[in-house]
Motif scaffolding. Structure first.
Motif, PDB file in Angstrom:
ATOM      1  N   LYS A   1      38.281   5.912  19.797  1.00 19.24           N
ATOM      2  CA  LYS A   1      36.976   5.292  20.030  1.00 19.24           C
ATOM      3  C   LYS A   1      36.244   5.068  18.711  1.00 19.24           C
ATOM      4  N   THR A   2      36.304   6.062  17.815  1.00 12.47           N
ATOM      5  CA  THR A   2      35.639   5.935  16.519  1.00 12.47           C
ATOM      6  C   THR A   2      36.266   4.813  15.705  1.00 12.47           C
ATOM      7  N   ARG A   3      37.587   4.751  15.694  1.00 14.60           N
ATOM      8  CA  ARG A   3      38.278   3.698  14.944  1.00 14.60           C
ATOM      9  C   ARG A   3      37.899   2.317  15.475  1.00 14.60           C
ATOM     10  N   ALA A   4      37.856   2.173  16.807  1.00 14.97           N
ATOM     11  CA  ALA A   4      37.506   0.877  17.399  1.00 14.97           C
ATOM     12  C   ALA A   4      36.077   0.484  17.049  1.00 14.97           C
ATOM     13  N   ARG A   5      35.157   1.437  17.076  1.00 13.98           N
ATOM     14  CA  ARG A   5      33.765   1.124  16.755  1.00 13.98           C
ATOM     15  C   ARG A   5      33.609   0.740  15.291  1.00 13.98           C
ATOM     16  N   ILE A   6      34.352   1.401  14.407  1.00 11.25           N
ATOM     17  CA  ILE A   6      34.288   1.060  12.992  1.00 11.25           C
ATOM     18  C   ILE A   6      34.791  -0.363  12.756  1.00 11.25           C
ATOM     19  N   LEU A   7      35.895  -0.717  13.398  1.00 13.13           N
ATOM     20  CA  LEU A   7      36.425  -2.077  13.257  1.00 13.13           C
ATOM     21  C   LEU A   7      35.484  -3.105  13.858  1.00 13.13           C
ATOM     22  N   GLN A   8      34.881  -2.784  14.997  1.00 17.65           N
ATOM     23  CA  GLN A   8      33.945  -3.706  15.622  1.00 17.65           C
ATOM     24  C   GLN A   8      32.703  -3.901  14.771  1.00 17.65           C
ATOM     25  N   GLY A   9      32.367  -2.896  13.961  1.00 15.50           N
ATOM     26  CA  GLY A   9      31.234  -3.019  13.063  1.00 15.50           C
ATOM     27  C   GLY A   9      31.530  -3.866  11.839  1.00 15.50           C
ATOM     28  N   GLY A  10      32.764  -4.345  11.703  1.00 19.59           N
ATOM     29  CA  GLY A  10      33.121  -5.188  10.581  1.00 19.59           C
ATOM     30  C   GLY A  10      33.645  -4.439   9.374  1.00 19.59           C
TER      31      GLY A  10
ATOM     32  N   VAL B   1      40.496   8.331   5.880  1.00 18.89           N
ATOM     33  CA  VAL B   1      41.404   7.191   6.038  1.00 18.89           C
ATOM     34  C   VAL B   1      42.773   7.650   6.514  1.00 18.89           C
ATOM     35  N   ARG B   2      43.262   8.783   5.993  1.00 14.42           N
ATOM     36  CA  ARG B   2      44.578   9.260   6.374  1.00 14.42           C
ATOM     37  C   ARG B   2      44.678   9.570   7.857  1.00 14.42           C
ATOM     38  N   VAL B   3      43.607  10.081   8.448  1.00 11.08           N
ATOM     39  CA  VAL B   3      43.625  10.431   9.873  1.00 11.08           C
ATOM     40  C   VAL B   3      43.326   9.224  10.747  1.00 11.08           C
ATOM     41  N   LEU B   4      42.323   8.435  10.344  1.00 13.71           N
ATOM     42  CA  LEU B   4      41.854   7.354  11.211  1.00 13.71           C
ATOM     43  C   LEU B   4      42.629   6.054  11.010  1.00 13.71           C
ATOM     44  N   PHE B   5      43.126   5.822   9.784  1.00 12.65           N
ATOM     45  CA  PHE B   5      43.905   4.618   9.483  1.00 12.65           C
ATOM     46  C   PHE B   5      45.206   5.016   8.800  1.00 12.65           C
ATOM     47  N   PRO B   6      46.143   5.636   9.522  1.00 19.32           N
ATOM     48  CA  PRO B   6      47.363   6.149   8.876  1.00 19.32           C
ATOM     49  C   PRO B   6      48.228   5.070   8.254  1.00 19.32           C
ATOM     50  N   ALA B   7      48.107   3.839   8.724  1.00 21.45           N
ATOM     51  CA  ALA B   7      48.942   2.755   8.185  1.00 21.45           C
ATOM     52  C   ALA B   7      48.331   2.116   6.948  1.00 21.45           C
ATOM     53  N   ALA B   8      47.115   2.498   6.584  1.00 17.55           N
ATOM     54  CA  ALA B   8      46.454   1.877   5.439  1.00 17.55           C
ATOM     55  C   ALA B   8      47.035   2.384   4.122  1.00 17.55           C
TER      56      ALA B   8
ATOM     57  N   ALA C   1      36.620  -1.994   7.430  1.00 19.04           N
ATOM     58  CA  ALA C   1      38.064  -1.777   7.377  1.00 19.04           C
ATOM     59  C   ALA C   1      38.337  -0.529   6.554  1.00 19.04           C
ATOM     60  N   ALA C   2      39.622  -0.182   6.434  1.00 25.85           N
ATOM     61  CA  ALA C   2      39.975   1.034   5.697  1.00 25.85           C
ATOM     62  C   ALA C   2      39.546   0.955   4.239  1.00 25.85           C
ATOM     63  N   LYS C   3      39.590  -0.239   3.664  1.00 26.45           N
ATOM     64  CA  LYS C   3      39.218  -0.390   2.249  1.00 26.45           C
ATOM     65  C   LYS C   3      37.732  -0.174   2.002  1.00 26.45           C
ATOM     66  N   ASP C   4      36.909  -0.240   3.068  1.00 27.04           N
ATOM     67  CA  ASP C   4      35.472  -0.052   2.916  1.00 27.04           C
ATOM     68  C   ASP C   4      35.061   1.414   3.000  1.00 27.04           C
ATOM     69  N   ILE C   5      35.956   2.287   3.441  1.00 27.45           N
ATOM     70  CA  ILE C   5      35.592   3.687   3.652  1.00 27.45           C
ATOM     71  C   ILE C   5      35.176   4.378   2.351  1.00 27.45           C
ATOM     72  N   PRO C   6      35.895   4.210   1.221  1.00 28.56           N
ATOM     73  CA  PRO C   6      35.446   4.887  -0.011  1.00 28.56           C
ATOM     74  C   PRO C   6      34.022   4.520  -0.411  1.00 28.56           C
ATOM     75  N   GLU C   7      33.636   3.262  -0.240  1.00 30.62           N
ATOM     76  CA  GLU C   7      32.278   2.855  -0.581  1.00 30.62           C
ATOM     77  C   GLU C   7      31.258   3.531   0.323  1.00 30.62           C
ATOM     78  N   LEU C   8      31.588   3.655   1.610  1.00 36.60           N
ATOM     79  CA  LEU C   8      30.675   4.331   2.531  1.00 36.60           C
ATOM     80  C   LEU C   8      30.517   5.801   2.160  1.00 36.60           C
ATOM     81  N   PHE C   9      31.616   6.441   1.795  1.00 34.65           N
ATOM     82  CA  PHE C   9      31.546   7.855   1.432  1.00 34.65           C
ATOM     83  C   PHE C   9      30.764   8.046   0.135  1.00 34.65           C
ATOM     84  N   GLU C  10      30.904   7.117  -0.795  1.00 35.21           N
ATOM     85  CA  GLU C  10      30.142   7.222  -2.039  1.00 35.21           C
ATOM     86  C   GLU C  10      28.660   6.977  -1.790  1.00 35.21           C
TER      87      GLU C  10
END
Length: 261
Positions: A183-192, A254-261, A194-203
């Protein structure tokens, strides 16, 4: 909305969006047939499109409904866990079918089984315990070979079924955590995102260290409007905090939520 650059990750990573796109040509075909035939009285050249609308589109619509069954993701995960073992098992299964079909064809050749494909058909319905009865052995050697086939295939078929069943049992025991992550992964993708955006969000939320505590992690999910309760957020945080350090970094996320990234 789907054409917006921020929405492209959703289209690429969610296969159900491709099924949604099939509704557009289906509607266009329906309108085209109606306009060209003066209603819905079909002419000869329209029957191909009519068959597509009548046979293919309803199936696609039923498949689209799978997105509303959360437990379907658990079944897919069970198959992904067993995908490495299944090719070898399928290869041995095909090898067994070819060997026994060749033996049956040798000893039953004639009016009973006139070709190798028909012998293969007998082997397949026997191995799968269907047993239509349209083709049966008639010679003594045919009965012996088929009897051996029944016993060996029954024992062998229990192996892949047991592997898939065991994988599904493990997935079902962990279903709450898996469904929460899905559910979390789907909501993140629906929000626009992707896995490449996660480091910026964490920073942005965790500072230069790029790590988050439970409080900052909760603030992130609240701002993203994922719609999880505080208890669910805490459970999700524990799923990412595999080293029990009390913090989560972008790589763990990213490793847990987007293992293929």
């Amino acid at each position: 909305r789907g054409a917006h650059p921020q929405r492209l990750p959703v289209l690429r990573e969610d296969p159900f969006n491709l099924l949604d796109l099939t509704a557009v040509p289906a509607l266009a075909i329906r309108i085209s047939i109606g306009l060209r035939s003066g209603g819905f009285i079909l002419v000869a050249e329209d029957y191909v499109w009519h068959d597509i609308l009548l046979l293919v589109v309803p199936v696609v619509r039923l498949v689209r409904a799978l997105r509303h069954f959360q437990n379907f993701h658990l079944l897919l995960r069970a198959f992904r866990l067993t995908i490495e073992a299944l090719p070898v098992l399928l290869y041995v299964l095909v090898l067994e079918a070819m060997i026994f079909s060749s033996l049956i064809y040798v000893f039953e050749r004639g009016d009973n089984i006139e070709s190798l494909p028909k012998a293969l058909w007998l082997v397949i319905v026997t191995m799968t315990t269907v047993g239509y009865g349209d083709v049966v052995p008639k010679s003594m050697f045919g009965f012996v070979i088929t009897s051996v086939l029944i016993v060996t295939s029954a024992l062998y078929m229990a192996i892949p079924l047991g592997i898939v069943g065991n994988a599904f049992s493990r997935v079902w025991e962990d279903k709450d955590r898996l469904l929460l992550m899905e559910k979390t992964r789907a909501r993140i993708l629906q929000g626009g995102f992707a896995a490449k955006d996660i480091p910026e969000l964490f920073e942005l939320y965790g500072g230069r260290s790029g790590t988050m505590t439970l409080q900052t992690f909760r603030a992130l999910l609240k701002d993203m409007k994922i719609g999880l309760s505080d208890r669910r957020i805490a459970e999700l945080f524990q799923s990412f905090d595999t080293d029990n350090s009390g913090t989560v970094d972008d790589q763990e996320f990213v490793r847990v939520l987007f293992p293929a990234a």
